[in-house]
Scaffold this motif. Structure first.
Motif, PDB file in Angstrom:
ATOM      1  N   ARG A  32      23.115  38.306 113.177  1.00  0.00           N
ATOM      2  CA  ARG A  32      22.174  38.159 112.074  1.00  0.00           C
ATOM      3  C   ARG A  32      22.644  38.901 110.834  1.00  0.00           C
ATOM      4  O   ARG A  32      22.415  38.455 109.709  1.00  0.00           O
ATOM      5  N   LEU A  33      23.319  40.041 111.012  1.00  0.00           N
ATOM      6  CA  LEU A  33      23.846  40.778 109.866  1.00  0.00           C
ATOM      7  C   LEU A  33      24.949  40.005 109.155  1.00  0.00           C
ATOM      8  O   LEU A  33      25.237  40.268 107.994  1.00  0.00           O
ATOM      9  N   MET A  34      25.547  39.063 109.841  1.00  0.00           N
ATOM     10  CA  MET A  34      26.591  38.250 109.223  1.00  0.00           C
ATOM     11  C   MET A  34      26.054  36.956 108.626  1.00  0.00           C
ATOM     12  O   MET A  34      26.728  36.318 107.828  1.00  0.00           O
ATOM     13  N   GLU A  35      24.835  36.580 109.000  1.00  0.00           N
ATOM     14  CA  GLU A  35      24.357  35.260 108.615  1.00  0.00           C
ATOM     15  C   GLU A  35      23.127  35.249 107.708  1.00  0.00           C
ATOM     16  O   GLU A  35      22.900  34.254 107.025  1.00  0.00           O
ATOM     17  N   GLU A  36      22.317  36.308 107.714  1.00  0.00           N
ATOM     18  CA  GLU A  36      21.044  36.180 107.008  1.00  0.00           C
ATOM     19  C   GLU A  36      20.494  37.521 106.557  1.00  0.00           C
ATOM     20  O   GLU A  36      20.965  38.584 106.969  1.00  0.00           O
ATOM     21  N   THR A  37      19.490  37.426 105.710  1.00  0.00           N
ATOM     22  CA  THR A  37      18.619  38.556 105.407  1.00  0.00           C
ATOM     23  C   THR A  37      17.182  38.086 105.591  1.00  0.00           C
ATOM     24  O   THR A  37      16.871  36.908 105.452  1.00  0.00           O
ATOM     25  N   CYS A  38      16.314  39.006 105.928  1.00  0.00           N
ATOM     26  CA  CYS A  38      14.891  38.698 106.022  1.00  0.00           C
ATOM     27  C   CYS A  38      14.114  39.926 105.588  1.00  0.00           C
ATOM     28  O   CYS A  38      14.646  41.034 105.596  1.00  0.00           O
ATOM     29  N   LEU A  39      12.885  39.721 105.193  1.00  0.00           N
ATOM     30  CA  LEU A  39      12.092  40.819 104.661  1.00  0.00           C
ATOM     31  C   LEU A  39      11.744  41.841 105.740  1.00  0.00           C
ATOM     32  O   LEU A  39      11.782  43.048 105.510  1.00  0.00           O
ATOM     33  N   SER A  40      11.409  41.353 106.937  1.00  0.00           N
ATOM     34  CA  SER A  40      11.091  42.235 108.052  1.00  0.00           C
ATOM     35  C   SER A  40      11.150  41.423 109.336  1.00  0.00           C
ATOM     36  O   SER A  40      11.541  40.248 109.319  1.00  0.00           O
ATOM     37  N   ASN A  41      10.764  42.047 110.441  1.00  0.00           N
ATOM     38  CA  ASN A  41      10.897  41.415 111.750  1.00  0.00           C
ATOM     39  C   ASN A  41       9.624  41.533 112.567  1.00  0.00           C
ATOM     40  O   ASN A  41       8.869  42.501 112.438  1.00  0.00           O
ATOM     41  N   VAL A  42       9.417  40.529 113.408  1.00  0.00           N
ATOM     42  CA  VAL A  42       8.311  40.505 114.358  1.00  0.00           C
ATOM     43  C   VAL A  42       8.913  40.342 115.748  1.00  0.00           C
ATOM     44  O   VAL A  42       9.792  39.493 115.955  1.00  0.00           O
ATOM     45  N   MET A  43       8.468  41.165 116.681  1.00  0.00           N
ATOM     46  CA  MET A  43       8.923  41.051 118.063  1.00  0.00           C
ATOM     47  C   MET A  43       7.758  40.619 118.932  1.00  0.00           C
ATOM     48  O   MET A  43       6.669  41.192 118.852  1.00  0.00           O
ATOM     49  N   ILE A  44       7.978  39.583 119.746  1.00  0.00           N
ATOM     50  CA  ILE A  44       6.976  39.119 120.708  1.00  0.00           C
ATOM     51  C   ILE A  44       7.519  39.356 122.106  1.00  0.00           C
ATOM     52  O   ILE A  44       8.605  38.877 122.455  1.00  0.00           O
ATOM     53  N   VAL A  45       6.787  40.125 122.896  1.00  0.00           N
ATOM     54  CA  VAL A  45       7.201  40.442 124.261  1.00  0.00           C
ATOM     55  C   VAL A  45       6.167  39.843 125.210  1.00  0.00           C
ATOM     56  O   VAL A  45       5.020  40.282 125.252  1.00  0.00           O
ATOM     57  N   ASP A  46       6.584  38.823 125.938  1.00  0.00           N
ATOM     58  CA  ASP A  46       5.703  38.192 126.919  1.00  0.00           C
ATOM     59  C   ASP A  46       5.861  38.946 128.247  1.00  0.00           C
ATOM     60  O   ASP A  46       6.919  38.920 128.867  1.00  0.00           O
ATOM     61  N   LEU A  47       4.799  39.624 128.663  1.00  0.00           N
ATOM     62  CA  LEU A  47       4.860  40.476 129.849  1.00  0.00           C
ATOM     63  C   LEU A  47       4.501  39.736 131.142  1.00  0.00           C
ATOM     64  O   LEU A  47       4.387  40.370 132.197  1.00  0.00           O
TER      65      LEU A  47
END
Length: 309
Positions: free
Chosen positions: A144-159
């Protein structure tokens, strides 16, 4: 797997949060280049595009960017369990892909956030490798550091399917867990806006209680824990960008997981080359930069400096 760029509306929102200034950006890149040239212990093969992504993800703060660049290369020297043997075709990576679905969604949220999902494919805790999962996550972050930028991140963890035996492998009392957090959170220029836990088991509070003493209040406030499934996300995320099984249009869980493994494999030569290039030369480290090394060693025993902004 293609990471789609922001739509015009998303780009407008991103520009409002971080107003673009091309001339200032050029000056900042030159300043970072000059700084790197005076750090003989750091590699200096990073290209301007990637350096610009570092800077953007650090909210255009030069000092923050210097700190993250220092940590980014230092962990690759001191944490070989995550940054050595990063062959995408290795058995442990393939076993991890078959055991745990981990991928990044193609489309951004309306706010310009990138969404990642982790969920079990195999519920047998004996097949769950925290080390292999961490290595794989870090490989995706490098891409991702080589391909894009984004404002922030969301993580979804399905337990769904997790047992106490799974959670025992991610207990923060273990050194490998603390070291993984250091590698993924303190040494990568990614911001985190929210973590959503789905299908939380009844004993989840016992698990979170283990982590809370190590986490900043601001990070804990970003946690959303649900007993229900993906429908809980609809109030926070446009469901169209989610996997098909979750009511979206991004593709099936299996397709997305497989697509990211294919993408990692396409970068095989880069990963194998990067193992040799992205290392610090500790014999050349100047006295004034040793404070960062001391900080790095201190961080290995604490979660308290997570990058959560």
């Amino acid at each position: 797997m293609t990471l789609l760029p922001p739509t015009p509306a998303q780009q407008k929102y991103i520009d409002k949060q971080l107003p673009p200034d091309p001339e200032m950006r050029k000056q900042d890149i030159r300043a970072l280049r000059e700084w790197l040239s005076k750090q003989p212990h750091l590699p200096n093969h990073i290209d301007n595009d990637k350096l610009e992504r570092f800077l953007f993800n650090c909210k255009n703060s030069i000092e923050r960017c210097k700190l993250i660049l220092e940590r980014y290369y230092t962990v690759r020297t001191f944490l070989p369990e995550f940054f050595a043997a990063r062959d995408p075709l290795s058995q442990d990576i393939h076993r991890c892909v078959n055991t745990i679905e981990y991928f990044v969604l193609p489309s951004l949220t309306e706010e310009g956030y990138r969404v990642s999902i982790i969920r079990l494919r195999e519920t047998d805790p004996e097949k769950f490798s925290f080390q292999a999962l961490t290595r794989r996550i870090l490989m995706v972050l490098d891409i991702r550091l080589m391909e894009e930028t984004c404002l922030s991140n969301v993580m979804i963890v399905d337990l769904e399917g997790y047992s106490m035996k799974h959670f025992a492998k991610v207990n923060p009392a273990q050194s490998i867990v603390r070291r993984a957090m250091l590698a993924a959170q303190d040494s990568m220029p990614f911001r985190l806006s929210g973590v959503y836990f789905l299908h939380a088991p009844s004993f989840v509070t016992k698990v979170t209680d283990l982590f809370y003493p190590f986490l900043k209040k601001r990070l804990i406030e970003k946690f959303h824990i649900f007993n229900g499934g993906p429908e809980e996300l609809y109030a926070y995320i446009n469901k169209d960008i989610l996997p098909n099984e979750w009511g979206g249009k991004a593709g099936t869980l299996q397709e997305l997981n497989a697509a990211w493994q294919e993408k990692i494999e396409q970068y095989k030569d880069w990963f194998l080359r990067d193992e040799k290039l992205s290392r610090t030369n500790e014999n050349a480290r100047l006295l004034e930069s040793k404070s960062c090394l001391m900080e790095f060693e201190a961080l290995q025993g604490s979660f308290r400096k997570l990058n959560i902004d």
